[in-house]
Design a protein around this motif. Structure first.
Motif, short mmCIF file in Angstrom:
data_model
loop_
_atom_site.label_atom_id
_atom_site.label_comp_id
_atom_site.label_asym_id
_atom_site.label_seq_id
_atom_site.Cartn_x
_atom_site.Cartn_y
_atom_site.Cartn_z
N ILE A 175 102.07 11.47 38.71
CA ILE A 175 103.38 11.28 38.63
C ILE A 175 104.36 12.46 38.58
O ILE A 175 103.74 13.54 38.04
CB ILE A 175 103.89 10.47 37.88
CG1 ILE A 175 103.87 10.45 36.27
CG2 ILE A 175 103.28 8.97 37.93
CD1 ILE A 175 104.27 9.61 35.38
N GLN A 176 105.47 12.75 38.84
CA GLN A 176 106.49 13.67 38.65
C GLN A 176 107.27 13.58 37.27
O GLN A 176 107.36 14.56 36.73
CB GLN A 176 107.65 13.90 39.60
CG GLN A 176 106.84 13.83 41.00
CD GLN A 176 107.97 13.94 41.96
OE1 GLN A 176 108.90 14.87 42.15
NE2 GLN A 176 107.99 13.12 43.02
N SER A 177 107.45 12.49 36.90
CA SER A 177 108.22 12.42 35.34
C SER A 177 107.19 12.87 34.44
O SER A 177 106.19 12.36 34.29
CB SER A 177 108.71 10.88 35.06
OG SER A 177 109.61 10.29 36.16
N SER B 231 110.98 16.79 30.59
CA SER B 231 111.80 17.02 32.06
C SER B 231 112.97 16.15 32.14
O SER B 231 113.42 15.41 31.31
CB SER B 231 110.78 16.47 33.10
OG SER B 231 110.70 15.26 33.14
N THR C 145 113.42 9.95 40.86
CA THR C 145 112.03 10.44 40.85
C THR C 145 111.33 9.42 40.23
O THR C 145 110.06 9.26 40.60
CB THR C 145 112.11 11.59 39.76
OG1 THR C 145 112.81 12.66 40.16
CG2 THR C 145 110.92 11.91 39.36
N SER D 249 110.12 6.99 43.00
CA SER D 249 108.97 7.61 43.45
C SER D 249 107.70 7.54 42.80
O SER D 249 106.64 7.35 43.28
CB SER D 249 109.40 9.19 43.93
OG SER D 249 108.18 9.76 44.35
N ASP D 250 107.89 7.66 41.57
CA ASP D 250 106.69 7.47 40.69
C ASP D 250 106.10 5.99 40.65
O ASP D 250 104.93 5.91 40.69
CB ASP D 250 106.85 7.94 39.14
CG ASP D 250 107.10 9.40 39.01
OD1 ASP D 250 106.71 10.13 39.55
OD2 ASP D 250 107.90 9.61 38.14
N THR E 282 103.95 6.02 43.58
CA THR E 282 102.81 6.78 43.50
C THR E 282 101.75 6.02 42.63
O THR E 282 100.61 6.13 43.14
CB THR E 282 103.04 7.96 42.92
OG1 THR E 282 104.07 8.94 43.70
CG2 THR E 282 101.77 8.95 42.59
#
Length: 806
Positions: A129-131, A135, A141, A144-145, A148
């Motif tokens: 994931i991006q989170s 951050s 986001t 999106s996670d 994912t």
């Protein structure tokens, strides 16, 4: 009339005056608007920012102090600030000559938590994931996670997994992000079906593809998970198999994967059209290149008229022809095959057209996906570099080499245009796979009890393509430790160089009346001659210390009276006279060579092809020994009943030792010794010539053994379990003891029956095997019953081995 005219003039003048006034007012309004939409500011003030300094916020604006701006600039500036993902709200307004930029910063993520995950561990989820902690929080986001994580669960067979999230607000504009996961049940593959296959059985086709049906071992397997990419790879495997087995018209019409939501399982159906079976018809070569004589090129072909059609043989012939013509100075040669089908005869005439290809050069070679394997390991398999002439045949050869390494799950090589029309970029995409192996083997000996073997090996050591292995064999009386290392590209050439070190410790036992400690060191060099043929040279040094109890060497001890009675075990307090003279150290220095031919379809699990080896070594380069030892083996794999996925295996091995010196340069301990590795059902040192007095194994200067085996799916068990059965028959003989050793034994007891020394009878056994391609690696159990043996042979009826990859 005059009055009427004056009235009209008055109205016209009024209208004209009104029109002029209106135009003047409109012009004034437009002038005012133009000023409003083209204002000029002196400074920019940022409000509401805590983490980001004002100058950084102002740098994203299209509006600058001292320059005019309009509403379009305001809109663009707002979009740019939102695009950073740092702000949840942005407002821009003017106060006098100051532009006020008011922002509301997104919170900082304090920590990310996962709840309900068991199948996928937290480190894997965090990496996907991006989170992340510290951050900036973004709702987009996090959305999106969630997607994912859901996709990650789909890839491990959890189609009905659900993912949600919640945000917990903290002080100082911080939040915790919590992903709530309901993993659901594993989505199984209930069935894999083939429609349209007649020549090939479902058994065989299921064995070819990598995707398997679910079974009672699904909780530890990963090959029964539906993955569109893997199914697509399976489709290619089916095509290649049919194309290489005579079915040039094969078509895969469709592949359907139906998910039953109620049962959470897939049913996969491959709809195929096998087409007709073809053989090669007439084979010819035509060339448009002046100076290329086609008569000399036919020996390069891998195909022959009358053989079953094989796309692989056509491809290999293209490579061979391209290389042959290129070696004569034609760098841009292009070989194109043309096939003409004859439906009446079931043949395909093949014409290879040799022509000058386009002059294209390699601009760059890009390598992608190699997370573990070093770039140079892949690059060195190319016969071309940046700046060289591009050759599609070379690309094909490189792909074959990379596949043969066994380092990758998948290898794809493609090209894309370079910076000029005569330049191409070669793109190599690979997926690394596990190349380490940990194996455990064992057995039970009627003489020595339990025996264990442990091996750790890595064929892509540190991602450098090197081979490294450590082996330990431990029994009640014997121990063996080995270390091996091999560099496949010695000094940058396609020559493998390896070293081997071994330490053996063998105590006296029922099998032998002496102990031995030995050390072996070897250096080997091998190089490919063709794709299927390799040659090598080697040097080995062996030093052994043989220890015989002093009581057994006492010349004053009375000679034995009774002959060996055939009971398994040596007579206590006695040792063969042929062995007793070799108490102490012995050095053997060997220089030799080896030849290997193999065209099997799968080195790790062959089902078709031939593998042959020949080794010869001269022990006489210094040291104590002076002899020539030769051994050879030929193994063939043949598919028998394709409808039942039955494979036949046959092997013949033989060896001979030639004594080149006097009796003092040859020991009976240098003989071949045979046992369960040659004929199952017998122990190590299990059969062959023996001392009739003491029962010590004497080995032999000549041996021959043969094996016949048939493997087939385990009856009444789903093929997806990986269980197979085998029936086998082994036979072998070991004979010929040197005359000096025979004379020593005869002198020790002139009345002894020496028939056991001259034993050259055949030993044979039959048995069954259970072979399991388990999730931990292959496991094999052998049960053998000797049907031809002597009373003084040593037996071992059961043996097993296992290995696992990592």
């Amino acid at each position: 009339m005059l009055v009427e005219n004056n009235r009209l003039k008055t109205i016209a003048c009024a209208l004209l005056i009104g029109l002029v006034v209106s135009i003047t007012c409109i012009a004034a309004l437009f002038s005012t608007a133009s000023v409003a939409y083209a204002a000029v500011i002196n400074r920019i003030e940022v409000v509401g920012n805590a983490r980001m300094d004002s100058d950084t916020v102002a740098s994203y604006l299209t509006i600058k102090p001292g320059s005019s701006y309009n509403n379009g600039d305001v809109d663009e500036s707002v979009k740019r600030l939102f695009a950073t993902g740092l702000f949840s709200d942005v407002n821009i307004a003017r106060r006098g000559k100051t532009l006020i930029v008011e922002v509301v910063e997104n919170p900082t993520i304090n920590e990310v938590f996962f709840k309900g995950n068991k199948r996928l561990k937290e480190p894997a989820l965090r990496a996907a994931i991006q989170s992340a902690s510290r951050s900036i929080f973004s709702e987009e986001t996090v959305f999106s996670d969630v997607e994912t994580i859901s996709n990650a669960y789909s890839r491990v067979g959890r189609e009905d997994a659900s993912v949600s999230y919640e945000i917990v607000e903290l002080s100082n504009n911080r939040v915790n992000v919590i992903f709530n996961i309901n993993e659901g049940e594993k989505t199984k593959i209930f069935s894999i079906q083939f429609i349209g296959n007649q020549a090939m059985s479902d058994f065989r086709l299921k064995d070819i593809i990598k995707t398997k049906e679910s079974n009672f071992l699904s909780f530890i397997r990963t090959n029964d998970i539906y993955d569109p990419a893997k199914v697509q790879a399976d489709e290619e495997l089916l095509r290649r198999y049919y194309y290489n087995h005579g079915y040039a018209d094969f078509q895969l019409i469709s592949t359907v994967a139906d998910l039953d939501p109620a049962l959470n399982q897939y049913n996969i159906t491959f709809n195929i059209d096998e087409g007709s079976l073809y053989n090669f018809g007439e084979v010819s070569i035509e060339s448009t290149i002046p100076g290329v004589e086609t008569e000399n090129l036919y020996r390069e072909l891998e195909i022959r008229s009358g053989r079953s059609y094989s796309a692989r043989d056509v491809e290999d012939s293209i490579v061979q022809l391209t290389n042959a013509v290129s070696s004569r100075g034609f760098a841009f040669v292009e070989v194109v095959p043309r096939g003409d089908r004859n439906f009446q005869t079931g043949t395909i005439d093949v014409v290879f057209l040799v022509d000058e290809g386009p002059r294209v050069y390699v601009e760059r070679i890009d390598i992608l996906g190699n997370d573990r394997t070093r770039d140079f390991v892949i690059r060195r398999e190319f016969d071309m570099s940046e700046g060289d002439a591009f050759s599609q045949a070379t690309v094909h050869t490189t792909k074959q080499r990379l596949d043969a390494l066994g380092f990758f799950e998948r290898v794809d090589i493609s090209t894309r245009p370079g910076s000029a029309p005569d330049r191409v970029v070669v793109v190599v995409t690979v997926i690394d796979k596990a190349t380490g192996e940990f194996s455990i083997g064992g057995g039970y000996s009627t003489a020595n009890g339990p025996i264990a073997n442990i091996k750790f090996s890595e064929k892509n050591f540190l991602g450098r393509g090197q081979y490294f292995a450590i082996t330990a064999g431990i029994g009640e009386d014997d121990q063996e430790y080995r270390l091996a290392f091999r560099e496949p590209y010695f000094l940058g050439y396609r020559i493998s160089a390896g070293i081997e070190l071994a330490q053996t410790i063998s105590d006296a036992s029922d099998n032998k009346s002496y102990s031995q400690d030995g050390f072996t060191g070897a250096v080997r060099f091998n190089m490919p001659i063709t794709n299927d043929f390799r040659a090598g040279v080697f040097y080995s040094f062996h030093s052994s210390d043989t220890s015989i109890a002093a009581s057994l060497l006492d010349p004053s001890a009375p000679p034995p009276v009774l002959p060996y009675d055939g009971v398994q075990g040596n007579r206590a307090g006695e040792i063969s006279a042929a062995i007793a003279q070799w108490d102490g150290n012995w050095v053997s220095s060997v220089l030799g060579y080896s030849l290997v031919y193999s065209d099997v379809d799968n080195p790790s699990n062959p089902r078709e092809g031939i593998r042959a080896t020949f080794n010869q070594g001269w022990a006489g380069v210094g040291g104590d020994a002076n002899l020539l030892k030769t051994d050879a083996a030929v193994a063939a794999f043949v598919p028998l009943l394709k409808d039942f996925d039955m494979v036949g295996f046959a092997r013949v091995r033989g060896g001979h030792i030639l004594n080149l010196g006097s009796s003092g340069s040859y020991r009976v301990l240098d003989n071949f010794y045979q046992g369960g590795k040659a004929v199952r059902g017998f122990d190590s040192f299990g059969f062959g010539p023996r001392d009739p007095i003491t029962g010590d194994a004497l080995g032999g200067m000549t041996f021959v053994n043969a094996t016949a085996e048939v493997q087939f799916p385990f009856p009444l068990v789903p093929q997806s379990t990986g269980l197979r059965a085998a029936v086998f028959a082994d036979a072998g003989t070991l004979f010929s003891v040197d005359s000096a050793s025979r004379g020593l034994i005869a002198a020790a007891n002139p009345a002894a029956d020496l028939s056991a020394i001259d034993d050259n009878s055949i030993r044979a056994s039959v048995g069954v095997s259970v072979i399991w391609d388990s999730p931990f690696g292959p496991i094999r159990f052998d049960f053998a019953e000797p049907i031809m043996s002597k009373s003084y042979d040593r037996l071992r009826r059961f043996n097993f081995g296992a290995s696992t990859k990592f």
